[in-house]
Design an enzyme around this catalytic site. Sequence first.
Site, mmCIF file in Angstrom:
data_model
loop_
_atom_site.group_PDB
_atom_site.id
_atom_site.type_symbol
_atom_site.label_atom_id
_atom_site.label_comp_id
_atom_site.label_asym_id
_atom_site.label_seq_id
_atom_site.Cartn_x
_atom_site.Cartn_y
_atom_site.Cartn_z
ATOM 1 N N CYS A 129 0.864 -1.182 0.000
ATOM 2 C CA CYS A 129 0.000 0.000 0.000
ATOM 3 C C CYS A 129 0.899 1.230 0.000
ATOM 4 O O CYS A 129 1.925 1.250 0.685
ATOM 5 C CB CYS A 129 -0.895 -0.020 1.237
ATOM 6 S SG CYS A 129 -2.124 1.290 1.283
ATOM 7 N N ILE A 130 0.539 2.245 -0.770
ATOM 8 C CA ILE A 130 1.386 3.438 -0.878
ATOM 9 C C ILE A 130 0.500 4.678 -0.900
ATOM 10 O O ILE A 130 -0.572 4.672 -1.508
ATOM 11 C CB ILE A 130 2.277 3.370 -2.135
ATOM 12 C CG1 ILE A 130 3.270 4.539 -2.185
ATOM 13 C CG2 ILE A 130 1.450 3.285 -3.406
ATOM 14 C CD1 ILE A 130 4.343 4.385 -3.235
ATOM 15 N N LEU A 131 0.929 5.713 -0.197
ATOM 16 C CA LEU A 131 0.119 6.935 -0.104
ATOM 17 C C LEU A 131 1.008 8.137 0.179
ATOM 18 O O LEU A 131 1.897 8.083 1.029
ATOM 19 C CB LEU A 131 -0.917 6.800 1.019
ATOM 20 C CG LEU A 131 -1.700 8.073 1.363
ATOM 21 C CD1 LEU A 131 -2.707 8.387 0.259
ATOM 22 C CD2 LEU A 131 -2.403 7.941 2.703
ATOM 23 N N THR A 132 0.754 9.212 -0.536
ATOM 24 C CA THR A 132 1.272 10.535 -0.184
ATOM 25 C C THR A 132 0.101 11.341 0.357
ATOM 26 O O THR A 132 -0.955 11.409 -0.283
ATOM 27 C CB THR A 132 1.866 11.248 -1.409
ATOM 28 O OG1 THR A 132 2.876 10.429 -1.996
ATOM 29 C CG2 THR A 132 2.472 12.579 -1.012
ATOM 30 N N TYR B 131 6.816 13.908 -4.102
ATOM 31 C CA TYR B 131 7.055 12.968 -3.007
ATOM 32 C C TYR B 131 6.562 11.558 -3.341
ATOM 33 O O TYR B 131 7.153 10.568 -2.886
ATOM 34 C CB TYR B 131 6.388 13.467 -1.724
ATOM 35 C CG TYR B 131 7.029 14.706 -1.162
ATOM 36 C CD1 TYR B 131 8.333 14.671 -0.678
ATOM 37 C CD2 TYR B 131 6.339 15.916 -1.113
ATOM 38 C CE1 TYR B 131 8.930 15.816 -0.165
ATOM 39 C CE2 TYR B 131 6.930 17.060 -0.596
ATOM 40 C CZ TYR B 131 8.222 17.003 -0.129
ATOM 41 O OH TYR B 131 8.823 18.134 0.373
ATOM 42 N N GLY B 132 5.487 11.454 -4.105
ATOM 43 C CA GLY B 132 5.005 10.132 -4.503
ATOM 44 C C GLY B 132 6.038 9.390 -5.331
ATOM 45 O O GLY B 132 6.273 8.189 -5.142
ATOM 46 N N ARG B 133 6.657 10.101 -6.248
ATOM 47 C CA ARG B 133 7.715 9.505 -7.064
ATOM 48 C C ARG B 133 8.902 9.084 -6.194
ATOM 49 O O ARG B 133 9.527 8.043 -6.439
ATOM 50 C CB ARG B 133 8.159 10.512 -8.124
ATOM 51 C CG ARG B 133 9.223 9.991 -9.061
ATOM 52 C CD ARG B 133 9.741 11.112 -9.940
ATOM 53 N NE ARG B 133 10.739 10.625 -10.865
ATOM 54 C CZ ARG B 133 10.478 10.085 -12.041
ATOM 55 N NH1 ARG B 133 9.233 9.968 -12.447
ATOM 56 N NH2 ARG B 133 11.453 9.652 -12.817
ATOM 57 N N GLU C 270 1.669 -4.188 -5.375
ATOM 58 C CA GLU C 270 0.506 -5.063 -5.282
ATOM 59 C C GLU C 270 -0.655 -4.463 -6.056
ATOM 60 O O GLU C 270 -0.875 -3.257 -6.041
ATOM 61 C CB GLU C 270 0.126 -5.256 -3.810
ATOM 62 C CG GLU C 270 -1.042 -6.194 -3.577
ATOM 63 C CD GLU C 270 -1.351 -6.356 -2.104
ATOM 64 O OE1 GLU C 270 -2.539 -6.324 -1.740
ATOM 65 O OE2 GLU C 270 -0.398 -6.493 -1.309
#
Length: 469
Positions: free
Chosen positions: A327-330, A339-341, A361
């Site tokens: 799971c990934i979140l900015t 920042y997401g990059r 995922e």
Amino acid sequence: MALAEADLPNGKTNGKASGSEETPAPVQKVDMNVAINELRVGCKVHVEKDGEDRVAEILSVQMRRGNLEFYVHYVEFNKRLDERIAATRVDLSQGVIWPEPEKPKKPLSGAAKESSKEKKKNPSKKQKLTDSAATTPGANSEDVMDLDNLQVNGTTQDPDNFNRDEEIEKLRTGGSMTQSSHEVARVRNLQRIVLGNHVIEPWYFSPYPIELTEEDEIYICDFTLCYFGSKKQFERFRSKSTLRHPPGNEIYRDEAVSFFEIDGRKQRTWCRNLCLLSKLFLDHKTLYYDVDPFLFYCMTRRDEKGHHLVGYFSKEKESAEGYNVACILTLPQYQRHGYGRLLIDFSYALSKAEGKTGSPEKPLSDLGLLSYRAYWADTIIELLMEKGKQEMTIEDIASVTAMTTTDVLHTLQTYNMLKYYKGQHIICLTDSVCEKYEKMLKKRRRKVNSELLKWKPPVFTAAQLRFAW
């Protein structure tokens, strides 16, 4: 000349057997004589939105401080645009479409009844976990796979019992773009959150305690991620709290940001609070309170007060599918600043340190998919444009970038860089790719400096990877 039904041989219709014509879809009738207090959940009405007329579905009806309010989802728009509106914004002059009546439930077959009884006698561990978390909506019973009662003897569904309408119903999605979701999870339950110096409007539902949903805004500590319903409670807590950074090991630091590694088993409360916060801005992930199997990598910005959370990604301690991100979140206040990059770049830096290839995922959110596609393209194009890289195979690219060959191949196909030449496929740098590289050079992008990474891949024993160890 087109053929009429009578012209077809053997009495057959054009493309359909006689007597098996499809039933036309029911026409939704518009009711023009409806009072505002007669509207209920499921009705579709016309609503004024930013000076334009929009069709919206009512998801919730509520009286707040003596005024009637509706929580609506705008049809054919992203769920994050759902909002609570006053009754005055509803235009009843254009009519109302009432919700379709619920279909009667069909009686269970004998085998299904026996299976249902067995499930009640022997509830699985996952069902017990879900039941114990009262504030966390889980999947419907039909969607939870009971491993204890799973039949593996190769039985197949009887073709005579196949129901076309039921199979189509399984494929349908609602305004939330998810299947079989609880109705309560379709309604955003918090109005505003105060996180540090930022006041943020959430996008989606998150299972915070129900007493907090009655507040106009809740206060979240940007160091501990603890939540409070009143400002006085929050200020009292902050005066006593001494934590000024995520409760883990700082494994990376440059002039702009730091990264911390947090073990979900060792910091359960903090990681659960992080999951609750991130669920406000992620719709495609299911939230469970079992954070033990995950490692969390949190990016922070530093000032004189401490380390402030910018974003994070989680990663399974042991992924059978080879995922390097679960799971990934900015956070919204830091989006569109690169920042997401940087989070994505750091996840691949960890994969390189492990000597593995990795992929996020699936499914990704809409914003996450765009970010990953842009990162894959820029990384591969930059690698191919470097001097001395005259010949490279897809496997070579995957080895250098730590991407999977599937992601590399997908990116090359997207930018039309794969060509068939003299009996073999080659990677071709087109004019558009070269132009993209020139534009990329003009942008000042943040990158992870692998020399500043102070980290060794953690090793876990079989006992440590076991459930709830």
